[in-house]
Design an enzyme around this catalytic site. Structure first.
Site, PDB file in Angstrom:
ATOM      1  CB  VAL A 294      -2.044  93.908  91.684  1.00 25.01           C
ATOM      2  CG1 VAL A 294      -0.932  94.757  92.277  1.00 25.01           C
ATOM      3  CG2 VAL A 294      -3.260  93.949  92.573  1.00 25.01           C
ATOM      4  CB  ALA A 295       0.806  91.901  87.644  1.00 21.65           C
ATOM      5  CD  GLU A 299      -0.775  98.780  90.698  1.00 22.15           C
ATOM      6  OE1 GLU A 299       0.445  98.848  90.524  1.00 22.15           O
ATOM      7  OE2 GLU A 299      -1.427  97.770  90.414  1.00 22.15           O
ATOM      8  CG  ASP A 341       9.650 141.294  73.194  1.00 21.24           C
ATOM      9  OD1 ASP A 341      10.547 140.543  73.594  1.00 21.24           O
ATOM     10  OD2 ASP A 341       8.770 141.757  73.929  1.00 21.24           O
ATOM     11  CG  ASP A 642       6.722 144.068  76.693  1.00 24.86           C
ATOM     12  OD1 ASP A 642       5.862 144.361  75.838  1.00 24.86           O
ATOM     13  OD2 ASP A 642       7.910 144.416  76.597  1.00 24.86           O
ATOM     14  CG  ASP A 646       2.326 142.247  73.546  1.00 22.82           C
ATOM     15  OD1 ASP A 646       2.084 142.474  72.348  1.00 22.82           O
ATOM     16  OD2 ASP A 646       3.320 142.693  74.138  1.00 22.82           O
ATOM     17  CG  ASN A 708       3.304  97.178  85.886  1.00 21.14           C
ATOM     18  OD1 ASN A 708       4.259  97.356  86.624  1.00 21.14           O
ATOM     19  ND2 ASN A 708       2.133  97.741  86.087  1.00 21.14           N
ATOM     20  CD  GLU A 711       5.241  93.272  88.606  1.00 17.61           C
ATOM     21  OE1 GLU A 711       4.051  93.626  88.652  1.00 17.61           O
ATOM     22  OE2 GLU A 711       6.187  94.023  88.956  1.00 17.61           O
ATOM     23  CG  ASN A 736       3.268  96.362  90.561  1.00 16.39           C
ATOM     24  OD1 ASN A 736       4.349  95.963  90.170  1.00 16.39           O
ATOM     25  ND2 ASN A 736       2.152  96.191  89.890  1.00 16.39           N
ATOM     26  CB  THR A 739      10.191  98.068  95.411  1.00 14.44           C
ATOM     27  OG1 THR A 739       9.578  97.327  94.375  1.00 14.44           O
ATOM     28  CG2 THR A 739      10.121  97.311  96.702  1.00 14.44           C
ATOM     29  CG  ASP A 740       8.319  98.882  90.194  1.00 13.53           C
ATOM     30  OD1 ASP A 740       9.522  98.615  90.420  1.00 13.53           O
ATOM     31  OD2 ASP A 740       7.614  98.297  89.365  1.00 13.53           O
TER      32      ASP A 740
END
Ligand code: ATP
Length: 910
Positions: A294-295, A299, A341, A642, A646, A708, A711, A736, A739-740
């Protein structure tokens, strides 16, 4: 107007008597409308209720549950679910519940972010919705194609995409590109004659179909089918959509994510087996392995990138750039060349005829803009235009060969149609020529950037007369006679010289020049383009002013500072182009015209491209060649366009830029972005926005990876020194996922840095993680890891087995606090915080404050304590955490300050 058209009757009748097998008049009568006045508004509203909106079912409207499900399909989530199940099996019910709760919370957060992204993209899709020109209640107006109903009268011009299935009722040289429907690449000619009921779809020349585009000419049609009832609706699903294919950066990030995922699994397995072999309990090693996995993996990254890009799309809209492809923002950020142009992009597209050359001499026209107040002067003296047959004949032909009209509205006179043509209409108004007295056109050869001319054939007093206008270089060689006000006489070399001198002098003042000519044609010949447009009688030359946009010189300067080269590629004359280029501050050494460009081989053109050049009298093929050559030199090219032709250059360019106001539907369809105000400075604004987004993605990628790394460093070193379990899997999940992610989204909202447009474009092949980026991640990650490891061991007391709970809580809280303070280091990768302003991104401060509040809750709220295995901390504990955390910011600030002071101006940030 009849209202007795019921949906069922109508459809039944259409089935029995397909509109191509019915005469135009009969279709008009059956659908209760009129070719002149169209449907009444009230009737159209009624029919909209009956038939529904003119939309095709969208193929890719994303449902909320699909987005939600996506959040739970990640391999890592599967590993976590397994971990939760194992916890359950071994009786660790609280852990299991905690893991599941966090997995769900993470899923919901990811869903909220992605759904917000989806919603903003959906809102933008609305802005890309096609519009069309209809006649309703006797008035010609622009309408959302969605609101079209059977019976509406729709106008089709070169470059328009057909909004519904139409039975043609008028048609002038209309040629359709039907490849989208039939696969046939050759444009097919159209007519209005009734056909046999059994005629194949591809051969129904009196019909035009939804989704196909006009390649030339013009036509008027009556809507016979809308939405799913159209041919296209039956066979396919087509929608105006934002192309969401992943951007190169997203691809690189997903590769990085996968590599980290594999690394995570391998490292975890090795560590778990080694630990177990060294005698550690199997369960503890299992949880350590899961924690490590996980660290290692960031994610929250994919969801944050998607959200940042989607929010960026909105920011682009504010900057007047509608993205049709998400990847365009990234391309813009790396653009090294912009080919633009001139008319309407660099200039205001507000044309006013200022001077007219006639055989008898030059005439000045007073007044500005589209207000028809003004008069005619010769040698500074006002004269009576009615006495000048030459002037009146020229203005009449200019008005005949014209689609524009003037309308007086509450806010003044407004042109309807192209500015070049509107300017001529205004000049004709100044001579009080009544536009309603124009002869009925019988044929037309439309204007295109390739032809640079246009002809309308009318029937006047029993004769066919062709009225032509176009670029002087194109028209003059086609003129053999000249009109001097009294009579038509052969054109002499002297006439030619005089006309050319007048053109040069007008163009030298930045005026756009247009020759106007006419001729009589035999009735049988009026469909033969070559014949009609040769042996013309020159009536005169019109010079019109189109002033540069005021904001363009500043934008050109900014592009220069940002290391972006600007090439003007225009259909206008080289002299006019050079004059305008100088006025907007483009350095020009040479003007290359289309014919010269064709004579150059690739090598010569590449050499020319290295210098200060403008390209004039070009055709769309020239644009394509220039894009290819620039790309061959490694440039990232933005190209504006335009016209209908083109499209290939827009598709080939790295960033195809179409004009929202002036552009044809075909050009818009081929482009990556559409400028809502057609303004060059919006391109430069969009480049700045593209750079800001890329910078910010880099910032939060580095931030997340440094967290990460911190960690992993802590967990790994702790195993090496034989410490007890440092972080529990739920705690790592909490830091992870919960909060991150919030903090990373806030970093994505960082405003552009001051030097964003004062440094060269990034190299397109630059990897997401440069060496300096990796060094930053490693250094800061090590600090984060060591800080929390130190806190853990500082509180760990071998003699007191209970100390582990407080040690874990302090280390857990410590790593979150140090990571949040570390965020400030990533607000700019090189500039110290005082230069960007501490408060300039309040979102980061909000994210830090809310994360710390969440952590306070995690530590003091009993329910969360039991889920996250925390114990309450004292004020002294918090104090120590802050003391250990602060240096990560102070040290980096000092390094940045030194770098900032000694750094040469304009350098690239680390
Ligand atoms: P840019 O390529 O910068 O938009 P442009 O509008 O001059 O510039 P084109 O639209 O290709 O480029 O026009 C080329 C030339 O054709 C113009 O300079 C003008 O002389 C002539 N022209 C433009 N519009 C018309 C028109 N509606 N009818 C006839 N001739 C035209």
């Amino acid at each position: 107007m009849s209202t007795d058209v019921s949906e069922e009757d109508n459809l039944k009748q259409l089935e029995q008597r397909p509109p191509h097998a019915e005469s135009a008049d009969s279709v008009i009568a059956r659908l209760g409308t009129s070719a002149e006045t169209g449907l009444a508004n009230a009737e159209a509203c009624e029919r909209l209720k009956q038939f529904g909106r003119n939309t095709l079912q969208t193929a890719e409207s994303v449902r909320w549950h699909q987005v939600l499900m996506r959040q739970f399909t990640d391999v890592l989530i599967v590993i976590l679910v397994v971990a939760g199940l194992v916890s359950l099996a071994v009786g660790e019910t609280t852990d299991a519940i905690a893991i599941f709760a966090i997995v769900v919370l993470n899923g919901l957060l990811g869903f909220a972010q992605e759904w917000k992204a989806e919603r903003s993209l959906a809102a933008l899709r609305q802005m890309l919705a096609p519009r069309c020109r209809v006649i309703r209640d006797g008035d010609e107006k622009e309408l959302d194609a969605e609101l079209l109903v059977p019976g509406d009268i729709v106008q089709i011009e070169t470059g328009d995409r057909v909004p519904a299935d139409l039975r043609l009722i008028r048609c002038m040289n209309l040629k359709m590109d039907e490849s989208a429907l039939t696969g046939e690449s050759e444009a097919s000619g159209k007519a209005i004659e009734t056909l046999d009921a059994s005629t194949d779809l591809a051969e129904r020349t009196n019909m035009v179909w939804t989704g196909t585009a006009a390649a030339g000419g013009r036509g008027l049609g009556i809507v016979v089918a809308t939405g799913q009832n159209t041919e296209f609706g039956r066979i396919a699903e087509l929608t105006e959509t934002i192309d969401r294919d992943t951007t190169p950066l997203q691809q690189k990030l997903s590769v990085l994510g996968k590599q980290l995922g594999v690394a995570a699994i391998v490292i975890s397995i090795i560590v778990a087996i080694t630990g177990w072999w060294m005698g550690k309990p199997l369960m503890e090693m299992f949880f350590t392995a899961v924690s490590l996995a996980v660290a290692v993996v960031p994610e929250g990254l994919p969801a944050v990138v998607t959200l940042t890009l989607a929010l960026g799309v909105r920011e682009m809209v504010r900057r007047k750039a509608l993205l049709r492809r998400l990847r365009a923002a990234e391309g813009l950020g790396a653009a090294t060349v912009i080919c633009t142009d001139k008319t309407g992009t660099l200039t205001q597209n507000q044309m006013t005829v200022q001077r007219i050359w006639l055989v008898a001499g030059e005439v000045d026209v007073t007044g500005v803009g589209y207000d028809p107040a003004g008069h005619f002067e010769a040698s500074g003296r006002k004269f009576d235009y009615r006495q000048r047959n030459d002037l009146m004949t020229l203005l009449r032909s200019g008005l005949q060969c014209n689609h524009a009209r003037l309308k007086k509205q509450s806010d003044g006179w407004q042109p309807i149609g192209e500015p070049t043509e509107s300017a001529i209409v205004v000049a004709a108004h100044k001579a009080w020529i009544d536009p309603n007295e124009q002869a009925e056109p019988v044929n037309e050869f439309s204007f295109s950037s390739d032809r640079k001319r246009m002809t309308v054939v009318t029937r006047e007093a029993g004769k066919s007369v062709a009225h032509t206008k176009g670029a002087p270089e194109v028209l003059l060689p086609r003129c053999t006679e000249i009109f001097d006000g009294d009579a038509v006489r052969p054109m002499t070399p002297q006439d030619h010289q005089n006309a050319t001198a007048a053109i040069e002098s007008m163009a030298g003042r930045g005026l756009r020049t247009l020759a106007i000519a006419r001729r009589e044609v035999c009735e049988g010949d009026d469909c033969d383009e070559e014949r009609v447009e040769s042996d013309l009688t020159l009536l005169g030359i019109v010079g019109m002013m189109d002033p540069p946009r005021v904001e363009v010189p500043e934008a050109i300067k900014l592009a220069g500072a940002a290391g972006i080269r600007v090439f003007m590629i225009t259909g206008d004359s080289p002299v006019t182009a050079s004059a305008i280029a100088r006025q907007i501050g483009l350095d020009i050494d040479e003007a290359i015209v289309g014919s010269q460009l064709e004579a150059m081989d690739d090598e010569a053109l590449t050499t020319a491209l290295a210098g200060n050049v403008v390209f004039a009298r070009t055709t769309p093929e020239h644009k394509l060649r220039i894009v290819k050559l620039l790309q061959a030199q490694g440039h990232i090219v933005g190209m504006t366009g335009d016209g209908v032709n083109d499209a290939p250059a827009l598709k080939k360019a790295d960033i195809g830029i179409a004009m929202g106001k002036r552009g044809t539907d075909v050009a818009k369809g081929a482009a990556d972005i559409v400028l809502t105000d057609d303004n060059f400075s919006s391109i430069i604004g969009a480049v700045e926005e593209g750079r800001r987004q890329y910078d910010n993605i880099q910032k939060f990628v580095r931030y997340l990876l440094s967290s990460n790394t911190g960690e992993v460093v802590a967990i790994f070193l702790n195993i090496l020194i034989g410490g007890p379990l440092l972080f529990l899997p739920v705690q790592i999940l909490w830091m992870n996922l919960v909060t991150d992610g919030l903090t990373a989204v806030a970093l994505g909202l960082e405003p552009a840095e001051k030097d964003t447009m004062h440094r060269p474009p990034r190299r397109p092949d630059e990897s997401v993680l440069t060496k300096s980026g990796m060094a930053m991640i490693a250094a800061l990650g090590t600090y984060v890891g060591l800080a929390s490891l130190w806190l853990f061991h500082h509180y760990l007391d071998d003699a007191d087995p209970k100390s582990i709970a407080i040690a874990q809580t302090v280390a857990f809280t410590g790593i979150i606090v140090v990571e949040k303070i570390n965020v400030l280091n990533f607000r700019s990768l090189s500039a110290p915080i005082w230069t960007i302003g501490f408060w300039s991104n309040p979102w980061v401060l909000v994210a830090i404050a809310s994360t710390i509040s969440l952590q306070v809750a995690a530590v003091y709220v009993p329910a969360m304590q039991s889920i996250l295995h925390t114990v309450p901390l004292s004020l002294a504990d918090w104090g120590l955490i802050v003391v250990v955390s602060l240096p990560v910011f102070v040290l980096v600030e000092c390094i940045k300050a030194i770098g900032w002071i000694v750094r040469p101006k304009g350098g690239e940030p680390g």
